[in-house]
Write a protein that holds these residues in place. Structure first.
Motif, mmCIF file in Angstrom:
data_model
loop_
_atom_site.group_PDB
_atom_site.id
_atom_site.type_symbol
_atom_site.label_atom_id
_atom_site.label_comp_id
_atom_site.label_asym_id
_atom_site.label_seq_id
_atom_site.Cartn_x
_atom_site.Cartn_y
_atom_site.Cartn_z
ATOM 1 N N THR A 1 0.773 -1.363 -0.011
ATOM 2 C CA THR A 1 0.101 0.019 0.156
ATOM 3 C C THR A 1 0.872 1.252 -0.105
ATOM 4 O O THR A 1 0.611 2.177 -0.537
ATOM 5 N N THR A 2 1.988 1.237 0.867
ATOM 6 C CA THR A 2 2.816 2.484 0.961
ATOM 7 C C THR A 2 3.492 2.806 -0.280
ATOM 8 O O THR A 2 3.622 3.839 -0.960
ATOM 9 N N ASN B 1 2.488 1.918 -3.220
ATOM 10 C CA ASN B 1 1.720 2.131 -4.555
ATOM 11 C C ASN B 1 1.379 3.594 -4.608
ATOM 12 O O ASN B 1 0.476 3.966 -5.224
ATOM 13 N N LYS B 2 1.786 4.500 -3.682
ATOM 14 C CA LYS B 2 1.558 5.826 -3.535
ATOM 15 C C LYS B 2 2.675 6.820 -4.080
ATOM 16 O O LYS B 2 3.708 6.331 -3.494
ATOM 17 N N GLU B 3 2.596 7.626 -4.680
ATOM 18 C CA GLU B 3 3.504 8.409 -5.371
ATOM 19 C C GLU B 3 4.240 9.431 -4.310
ATOM 20 O O GLU B 3 3.355 9.558 -2.981
ATOM 21 N N LYS C 1 4.999 12.997 -2.155
ATOM 22 C CA LYS C 1 4.463 14.104 -2.251
ATOM 23 C C LYS C 1 4.697 15.364 -2.677
ATOM 24 O O LYS C 1 4.136 16.355 -3.140
#
Length: 380
Positions: free
Chosen positions: A331-332, A334-336, A338
């Motif tokens: 999950t971590t 899979n995020k771009e 900031k």
């Protein structure tokens, strides 16, 4: 007239120690001829490449296999008689396909034979051919699980008392060249495993390869040194205790009968034909067909292996924790980050020194505004 030139590679290539090698392939063991048929699918190398001389460094190879030969009858059998009489004129590799029956357990008849003895007019049994030719062969190869360890024909309750070639000749048997029996199991044999083993032995005959490395079951180590599980695309599911409960699932097949974690075979890495296929790769369970204990120790097929319930239970506790931790990490990642955004503010953590509103170099090149001076854009 200019002299004919020889290609550089051919001119610099070492001549083989022998000019010709025959391969005498007996299919008269107890089998289905499936190993001969399987070899026609080989591509690394193909049987055609070996026979037609397309591989550098090999001697001329003559293949004598009743399934693949175009000769019939006496035209085919003459090479066997010549080998028996030491008149073949070249070294030969003896390949046995099919399990070796026990001809000593009955008072009459025979289980398997090939050709006719010219002196008696009687069939020459497979066992007699092995007795005659094995001591004269450069190397002896057992092709397929029936020939290597007995296979399906050697199951409990069989009437022939059949066995593998090493059981018949002896596990410490050596050829005239000092080579042990070479076992290439598989039901049928994986095509490229068989031709690659033959290629190695032919290179050895040519003086271009050392003695073939074998494990304690006389299998080529580079082909059978790892388990099905170690090369399986589904192995990651096992580690995470994510098991299939029905056929057609992409998950680990251990609980529905797969013996892959304990079976020595490279089919999951190599595939079956042109790198494609291989039992677990296409959704089939591994039933252990390359193993000495096949089939008796792997039956009934499609039942969960005895050790699988214990190992899958133990891996279950570990696997659930691993899945949860990996889920968090997944999950971590899979995020771009900031700082990937538009706008006049740079938030990557980099502090520019040569550009931007606060860049010193850029500021030094920008003339300071002069009081009362008309902007250039308004001057005419």
């Amino acid at each position: 007239m200019a002299e004919a030139t020889v290609p550089h590679g051919r001119a610099t290539q070492k001549e083989p120690a022998v000019k010709e090698v025959h391969v005498l392939w007996i299919t008269a063991g107890l089998s289905c001829d499936g190993d001969s048929v399987s070899v026609t699918a080989a591509s690394q190398p193909s049987i055609e490449d070996i026979v037609m001389g397309a591989i550098p460094g090999l001697p001329k190879v003559h293949l004598h296999n009743p399934v693949l030969a175009y000769e019939v009858g006496d035209d085919f059998m003459k090479y066997w008689y010549l080998a028996d009489e030491d008149r073949l004129g070249a070294p030969f590799v003896l390949v046995i396909e099919g399990s070796v029956p026990n001809e000593e357990i009955k008072s009459e008849g025979y289980w398997a034979a090939l050709g006719t003895d010219k002196r008696t007019g009687q069939p020459i049994t497979t066992c007699e051919w092995i007795d005659r030719l094995a001591p004269k062969a450069f190397a002896v190869v057992a092709a397929g699980t029936c020939a290597t360890y007995g296979g399906i024909h050697a199951m409990a309750g069989n009437p022939t008392g059949c066995m593998g070639l090493a059981d018949y000749l002896g596990w410490k048997w050596r050829s005239k060249a000092g080579l042990p029996i070479v076992n290439v199991p598989g039901c049928p044999v994986q095509p490229d495993n068989m031709t690659e083993t033959l290629l190695y032995l032919l290179y050895h005959a040519a003086g271009l390869a050392p003695i073939i490395p074998l494990d304690d079951q006389l299998r080529p180590t580079w082909l059978f040194g790892k388990t099905v599980h170690e090369g399986c695309d589904r192995a990651g599911y096992y580690e995470q205790a994510d098991f299939a409960n029905e056929y057609g699932s992409p998950k680990c097949l251990v609980r529905i009968g797969c013996w892959g974690p304990v079976v020595n075979c490279n089919v999951t890495k190599r595939g079956w034909m042109a790198g494609i296929g291989g039992c677990p790769n296409v959704g089939g369970i591994c039933i252990g067909c390359t193993m000495p204990g096949f089939p008796d120790k792997f039956m009934p097929f499609m039942d969960e292996p005895p050790g699988a319930s214990v190992s899958s239970m133990l891996i279950g506790m570990y696997g659930r924790l691993i899945r949860r931790l990996r889920g968090i990490t997944n999950t971590t990642v899979n995020k771009e980050t900031k700082w990937r955004h538009r706008g006049r503010e740079l938030t990557t953590g980099y502090h520019p020194t040569s550009y931007g509103p606060n860049g010193s170099a850029l500021a030094s090149r920008t003339p300071a505004p002069t009081e009362g001076r008309q902007p250039a854009a308004d001057r005419r």
